[in-house]
Scaffold this motif. Structure first.
Motif, PDB file in Angstrom:
ATOM      1  N   ILE A  38       0.839  -1.204   0.000  1.00 22.24           N
ATOM      2  CA  ILE A  38       0.000   0.000   0.000  1.00 22.24           C
ATOM      3  C   ILE A  38       0.872   1.250   0.000  1.00 22.24           C
ATOM      4  O   ILE A  38       0.573   2.243  -0.676  1.00 22.24           O
ATOM      5  N   ASN A  39       1.965   1.206   0.730  1.00 18.87           N
ATOM      6  CA  ASN A  39       2.869   2.347   0.768  1.00 18.87           C
ATOM      7  C   ASN A  39       3.513   2.609  -0.593  1.00 18.87           C
ATOM      8  O   ASN A  39       3.749   3.763  -0.966  1.00 18.87           O
ATOM      9  N   ASP A  40       3.817   1.537  -1.339  1.00 18.26           N
ATOM     10  CA  ASP A  40       4.338   1.705  -2.703  1.00 18.26           C
ATOM     11  C   ASP A  40       3.332   2.454  -3.568  1.00 18.26           C
ATOM     12  O   ASP A  40       3.691   3.363  -4.322  1.00 18.26           O
ATOM     13  N   ILE A  41       2.086   2.039  -3.471  1.00 18.36           N
ATOM     14  CA  ILE A  41       1.029   2.679  -4.261  1.00 18.36           C
ATOM     15  C   ILE A  41       0.879   4.143  -3.849  1.00 18.36           C
ATOM     16  O   ILE A  41       0.775   5.039  -4.694  1.00 18.36           O
ATOM     17  N   ALA A  42       0.882   4.372  -2.533  1.00 17.28           N
ATOM     18  CA  ALA A  42       0.737   5.740  -2.033  1.00 17.28           C
ATOM     19  C   ALA A  42       1.898   6.618  -2.482  1.00 17.28           C
ATOM     20  O   ALA A  42       1.696   7.781  -2.866  1.00 17.28           O
ATOM     21  N   LEU A  43       3.104   6.070  -2.451  1.00 18.96           N
ATOM     22  CA  LEU A  43       4.272   6.834  -2.867  1.00 18.96           C
ATOM     23  C   LEU A  43       4.166   7.232  -4.331  1.00 18.96           C
ATOM     24  O   LEU A  43       4.436   8.382  -4.706  1.00 18.96           O
ATOM     25  N   THR A  44       3.746   6.285  -5.173  1.00 15.73           N
ATOM     26  CA  THR A  44       3.586   6.571  -6.596  1.00 15.73           C
ATOM     27  C   THR A  44       2.477   7.591  -6.827  1.00 15.73           C
ATOM     28  O   THR A  44       2.564   8.434  -7.727  1.00 15.73           O
ATOM     29  N   ALA A  45       1.434   7.521  -6.011  1.00 13.91           N
ATOM     30  CA  ALA A  45       0.296   8.451  -6.135  1.00 13.91           C
ATOM     31  C   ALA A  45       0.564   9.779  -5.431  1.00 13.91           C
ATOM     32  O   ALA A  45      -0.288  10.677  -5.476  1.00 13.91           O
ATOM     33  N   GLU A  46       1.709   9.876  -4.772  1.00 12.07           N
ATOM     34  CA  GLU A  46       2.097  11.095  -4.050  1.00 12.07           C
ATOM     35  C   GLU A  46       1.094  11.462  -2.960  1.00 12.07           C
ATOM     36  O   GLU A  46       0.567  12.574  -2.903  1.00 12.07           O
ATOM     37  N   MET A  47       0.824  10.472  -2.102  1.00 13.16           N
ATOM     38  CA  MET A  47      -0.071  10.699  -0.974  1.00 13.16           C
ATOM     39  C   MET A  47       0.361   9.821   0.195  1.00 13.16           C
ATOM     40  O   MET A  47       1.230   8.957   0.045  1.00 13.16           O
ATOM     41  N   GLN A  48      -0.240  10.026   1.352  1.00 10.13           N
ATOM     42  CA  GLN A  48       0.088   9.242   2.531  1.00 10.13           C
ATOM     43  C   GLN A  48      -0.547   7.853   2.439  1.00 10.13           C
ATOM     44  O   GLN A  48      -1.668   7.697   1.943  1.00 10.13           O
ATOM     45  N   GLY A  49       0.195   6.850   2.939  1.00  9.92           N
ATOM     46  CA  GLY A  49      -0.301   5.483   2.853  1.00  9.92           C
ATOM     47  C   GLY A  49      -1.667   5.292   3.481  1.00  9.92           C
ATOM     48  O   GLY A  49      -2.543   4.618   2.916  1.00  9.92           O
TER      49      GLY A  49
END
Length: 219
Positions: A38-49
């Motif tokens: 989930i953190n990978d996705i959040a990082l790519t989306a430029e938001m908090q996990g």
């Protein structure tokens, strides 16, 4: 309507939700399902996990939507490609249009389609069961196209159309692992695949070399 559904229907929320899905599709296509967090996705989306859970209950829910979008997009592209042809188009013209559309969506138009190919087998059983309905419908569409080709005489009567369908879809989907755009345009790859399927890779019977070998064997 659930709280999460009401959030998703809000214009601003819908944009953020789409950004999450885009990021997830990218991450899944590059790293696979298990290695993507989930953190990978959040990082790519430029938001908090933690913000992801405002829009999705779990990574599995995100994966299911990514897989559904992937197969739906390629299915729509293939139908549109064939539907855009003149009514008098031959089977070979429809076939090349379909192959080109599938390969274009897979190799040029997106992480969603490539993620569908790369991570489907890694997905949890519940996600696979849901997505398999769409995959089955897409396979049946190709089956009907091949049946048309067989009726028209473009495909031999003794060819098992199920084997042909699985062989072609497998070959096209596997291209995601080796295709390099600087080596071969998608249109050329599609044309080559169509020629091999419809004409075969062996020498034509009228080829002088093959004919002479046949005569020597009979002698």
């Amino acid at each position: 309507m659930s709280t999460r559904s009401r959030r998703a229907s809000h214009p601003k929320s819908a944009i953020t939700r789409q950004r999450i899905l885009d990021a997830a599709a990218r991450a899944f296509s590059l790293k696979g399902y298990a290695a993507t967090t989930i953190n990978d996705i959040a990082l790519t989306a430029e938001m908090q996990g933690g913000s992801i859970y405002y829009y999705f209950e779990s990574k599995d829910e995100i994966l299911q939507e990514v897989l559904d979008v992937g197969i739906t997009r390629v299915f729509s592209a293939v139908r549109l490609a064939i539907g855009s042809l003149p009514a008098t188009s031959s089977f070979s013209e429809k076939f090349e249009a379909a192959v080109t559309a599938h390969l274009t969506m897979l190799l040029q138009q997106g992480d969603y389609t490539s993620a569908n190919i790369r991570v489907f087998e890694q997905a949890p059983d519940a996600v696979k069961r849901w997505n398999r309905k769409l995959r089955t419908a897409y396979g049946e569409y190709w089956g009907r196209l091949f049946s048309e080709g067989q009726r028209s005489g473009a495909i031999r009567k003794d060819v098992d159309l199920r084997v042909l369908r699985l062989l072609l879809l497998g070959a096209m989907n596997w291209a995601v692992t080796w295709y390099r755009p600087d080596h071969l345009p998608v249109s050329s790859l599609a044309r080559n695949m169509c020629d091999i399927v419809l004409k075969g890779a062996s020498l034509d019977k009228s080829d002088p070399e093959r004919s002479s070998k046949g005569r020597r064997a009979r002698d």
